[in-house]
Scaffold this active site. Structure first.
Site, PDB file in Angstrom:
ATOM      1  N   ASN A   9       0.887  -1.172   0.000  1.00 20.62           N
ATOM      2  CA  ASN A   9       0.000   0.000   0.000  1.00 20.62           C
ATOM      3  C   ASN A   9       0.919   1.215   0.000  1.00 20.62           C
ATOM      4  O   ASN A   9       1.519   1.541   1.029  1.00 20.62           O
ATOM      5  CB  ASN A   9      -0.885  -0.032   1.260  1.00 20.62           C
ATOM      6  CG  ASN A   9      -1.624   1.279   1.476  1.00 20.62           C
ATOM      7  OD1 ASN A   9      -1.744   2.099   0.565  1.00 20.62           O
ATOM      8  ND2 ASN A   9      -2.123   1.483   2.700  1.00 20.62           N
ATOM      9  N   TRP A  10       1.044   1.829  -1.156  1.00 26.22           N
ATOM     10  CA  TRP A  10       2.006   2.940  -1.264  1.00 26.22           C
ATOM     11  C   TRP A  10       1.524   4.207  -0.569  1.00 26.22           C
ATOM     12  O   TRP A  10       2.303   5.135  -0.369  1.00 26.22           O
ATOM     13  CB  TRP A  10       2.257   3.264  -2.741  1.00 26.22           C
ATOM     14  CG  TRP A  10       3.127   2.264  -3.438  1.00 26.22           C
ATOM     15  CD1 TRP A  10       3.751   1.166  -2.881  1.00 26.22           C
ATOM     16  CD2 TRP A  10       3.486   2.267  -4.829  1.00 26.22           C
ATOM     17  NE1 TRP A  10       4.463   0.502  -3.841  1.00 26.22           N
ATOM     18  CE2 TRP A  10       4.326   1.150  -5.043  1.00 26.22           C
ATOM     19  CE3 TRP A  10       3.177   3.098  -5.896  1.00 26.22           C
ATOM     20  CZ2 TRP A  10       4.859   0.862  -6.301  1.00 26.22           C
ATOM     21  CZ3 TRP A  10       3.707   2.809  -7.143  1.00 26.22           C
ATOM     22  CH2 TRP A  10       4.545   1.699  -7.343  1.00 26.22           C
ATOM     23  N   LYS A  11       0.230   4.283  -0.285  1.00 19.48           N
ATOM     24  CA  LYS A  11      -0.345   5.509   0.296  1.00 19.48           C
ATOM     25  C   LYS A  11      -0.077   6.692  -0.649  1.00 19.48           C
ATOM     26  O   LYS A  11      -0.088   6.501  -1.858  1.00 19.48           O
ATOM     27  CB  LYS A  11       0.207   5.745   1.702  1.00 19.48           C
ATOM     28  CG  LYS A  11       0.078   4.481   2.558  1.00 19.48           C
ATOM     29  CD  LYS A  11       0.291   4.709   3.999  1.00 19.48           C
ATOM     30  CE  LYS A  11       0.080   3.396   4.743  1.00 19.48           C
ATOM     31  NZ  LYS A  11       0.065   3.547   6.174  1.00 19.48           N
ATOM     32  N   HIS A  94      -9.470   1.894   4.658  1.00 17.86           N
ATOM     33  CA  HIS A  94      -8.208   1.996   5.394  1.00 17.86           C
ATOM     34  C   HIS A  94      -8.399   2.969   6.562  1.00 17.86           C
ATOM     35  O   HIS A  94      -9.153   3.943   6.449  1.00 17.86           O
ATOM     36  CB  HIS A  94      -7.094   2.481   4.459  1.00 17.86           C
ATOM     37  CG  HIS A  94      -5.744   2.386   5.087  1.00 17.86           C
ATOM     38  ND1 HIS A  94      -5.277   3.353   5.943  1.00 17.86           N
ATOM     39  CD2 HIS A  94      -4.794   1.434   5.030  1.00 17.86           C
ATOM     40  CE1 HIS A  94      -4.073   2.988   6.375  1.00 17.86           C
ATOM     41  NE2 HIS A  94      -3.760   1.822   5.840  1.00 17.86           N
ATOM     42  N   GLU A  96      -6.697   5.314   7.566  1.00 20.11           N
ATOM     43  CA  GLU A  96      -6.438   6.716   7.211  1.00 20.11           C
ATOM     44  C   GLU A  96      -7.641   7.331   6.495  1.00 20.11           C
ATOM     45  O   GLU A  96      -7.916   8.528   6.642  1.00 20.11           O
ATOM     46  CB  GLU A  96      -5.146   6.814   6.378  1.00 20.11           C
ATOM     47  CG  GLU A  96      -3.925   6.583   7.252  1.00 20.11           C
ATOM     48  CD  GLU A  96      -2.769   5.864   6.580  1.00 20.11           C
ATOM     49  OE1 GLU A  96      -2.695   5.839   5.346  1.00 20.11           O
ATOM     50  OE2 GLU A  96      -1.936   5.303   7.325  1.00 20.11           O
ATOM     51  N   GLU A 164      -5.612  -4.306  10.813  1.00 23.03           N
ATOM     52  CA  GLU A 164      -4.538  -3.332  11.007  1.00 23.03           C
ATOM     53  C   GLU A 164      -4.778  -2.539  12.286  1.00 23.03           C
ATOM     54  O   GLU A 164      -5.543  -1.563  12.279  1.00 23.03           O
ATOM     55  CB  GLU A 164      -4.482  -2.360   9.824  1.00 23.03           C
ATOM     56  CG  GLU A 164      -4.271  -3.028   8.492  1.00 23.03           C
ATOM     57  CD  GLU A 164      -3.634  -2.077   7.480  1.00 23.03           C
ATOM     58  OE1 GLU A 164      -2.578  -2.416   6.968  1.00 23.03           O
ATOM     59  OE2 GLU A 164      -4.194  -1.001   7.234  1.00 23.03           O
ATOM     60  N   GLY A 170       2.670   2.477  10.528  1.00 21.03           N
ATOM     61  CA  GLY A 170       3.671   3.510  10.276  1.00 21.03           C
ATOM     62  C   GLY A 170       4.422   3.951  11.526  1.00 21.03           C
ATOM     63  O   GLY A 170       5.134   4.945  11.513  1.00 21.03           O
ATOM     64  N   SER A 210       3.410  -2.009  10.239  1.00 18.80           N
ATOM     65  CA  SER A 210       4.857  -2.185  10.397  1.00 18.80           C
ATOM     66  C   SER A 210       5.323  -3.615  10.123  1.00 18.80           C
ATOM     67  O   SER A 210       6.245  -4.098  10.776  1.00 18.80           O
ATOM     68  CB  SER A 210       5.296  -1.718  11.787  1.00 18.80           C
ATOM     69  OG  SER A 210       4.955  -0.352  11.961  1.00 18.80           O
TER      70      SER A 210
HETATM   71  P1  PGA Z   1       2.866   0.333   7.488  1.00 14.70           P
HETATM   72  O1  PGA Z   1       1.401   0.604   6.869  1.00 14.70           O
HETATM   73  O2  PGA Z   1       3.324  -1.012   6.950  1.00 14.70           O
HETATM   74  O3  PGA Z   1       3.718   1.468   6.975  1.00 14.70           O
HETATM   75  O4  PGA Z   1       2.733   0.317   8.962  1.00 14.70           O
HETATM   76  C1  PGA Z   1       0.466  -0.422   6.747  1.00 14.70           C
HETATM   77  C2  PGA Z   1      -0.836   0.109   6.208  1.00 14.70           C
HETATM   78  O5  PGA Z   1      -1.252   1.213   6.616  1.00 14.70           O
HETATM   79  O6  PGA Z   1      -1.491  -0.531   5.374  1.00 14.70           O
END
Ligand code: PGA
Length: 248
Positions: A9-11, A94, A96, A164, A170, A210
């Site tokens: 997931n590049w965001k 997600h 976010e 998650e 992150g 992470s």
């Molecule tokens: P991360 O993000 O691996 O950077 O913790 C995971 C995600 O939000 O899908």
């Protein structure tokens, strides 16, 4: 046997030029094909992904979509646009999106239904905040997200669920493999209650937060963790290679 599924997931990272470089690098790697893998990318990178990856084993998809087919929804992309570029996955809900863009379970459910109707594989994200975990509310929160997210859906196992925990995204903090597995087991039990044993055994549940080369083996050795949704570590070809090749 559930096929492990590792999805980046590049965001909001990597424009078309960087996307092309990274995907071209990944394409040259020797990746384990007993694992399913791919990248969810910013929508502006989807055509680049199609150009570089079409016809390979590397899947690609979007990080979000709207549920309508087309129309006056400025700034959104539709499921029909995603199928046109031959996307496989779309991340839905997600944390976010839930946190910064105020997406609620009702909207997320509409998106999951719409993605399935268009033959896309939704990756439905669920997970609790640190405060919710500290108040022992993680099961309650995740239950609501799963039950509402799946409302009206007939074939549960066409969805991938990503568990998650928000406090692990992150932050460098990973849930312990035991905690991650026990939440994934809990989610599987919810699916069993809603859809029966066969669906519960088939549905794939990823862990996200992470996940990286140093912890992937331990996490994926767990019975109920069938893969990973990976942010930071999906931005480097060598990390992604180690994640996909976790069995080697
Ligand atoms: P991360 O993000 O691996 O950077 O913790 C995971 C995600 O939000 O899908």
């Amino acid at each position: 046997m559930r096929k492990p599924v590792i999805v980046g997931n590049w965001k909001m990272n990597l424009g078309p030029k960087e996307a092309k470089n990274l995907l071209t690098e990944v394409k040259a790697l020797d990746l384990d094909n007993s694992v399913e893998y791919g990248f969810c990318v910013p929508s502006i990178d989807l055509l680049v992904a199609k150009e570089v990856l079409e016809g390979t084993n590397i899947n690609y998809g979007a990080e979000n979509m709207y549920f309508e087919e087309s129309g006056a929804f400025t700034g959104e992309i539709s499921p029909a646009m995603l199928t046109e570029v031959k996307a496989t996955y779309v991340i839905i809900g997600h944390s976010e999106r839930r946190q910064y863009f105020k997406e609620d379970n009702e909207l997320i459910n509409k998106k999951v239904i719409s993605a399935l109707e268009h033959g896309l594989t939704p990756i439905l994200c669920v997970g609790e905040t640190l405060e919710e975990r500290e108040a022992n509310k993680e099961e309650e929160v995740v239950k609501e997200e799963v039950v509402k997210g799946f409302e009206g859906i007939k074939e549960a196992d066409k969805v991938i669920i990503a568990y998650e925990p928000i406090w692990a995204i992150g932050t460098g903090k990973t849930a312990s493999a035991e905690d991650a597995d026990s939440m994934c087991a809990y989610i599987r039990k919810l699916i069993e209650e809603l859809y029966g044993k066969e669906s519960a055994e088939k549905i794939r549940i990823q862990y996200g937060g992470s996940m990286k080369p140093s912890n992937v083996k331990e996490l994926l050795a767990k019975e109920n963790i069938d893969g990973g949704l990976i942010g930071g570590a999906s931005l480097k070809a060598s990390d992604f290679e180690q994640l996909v090749n976790f069995k080697k």
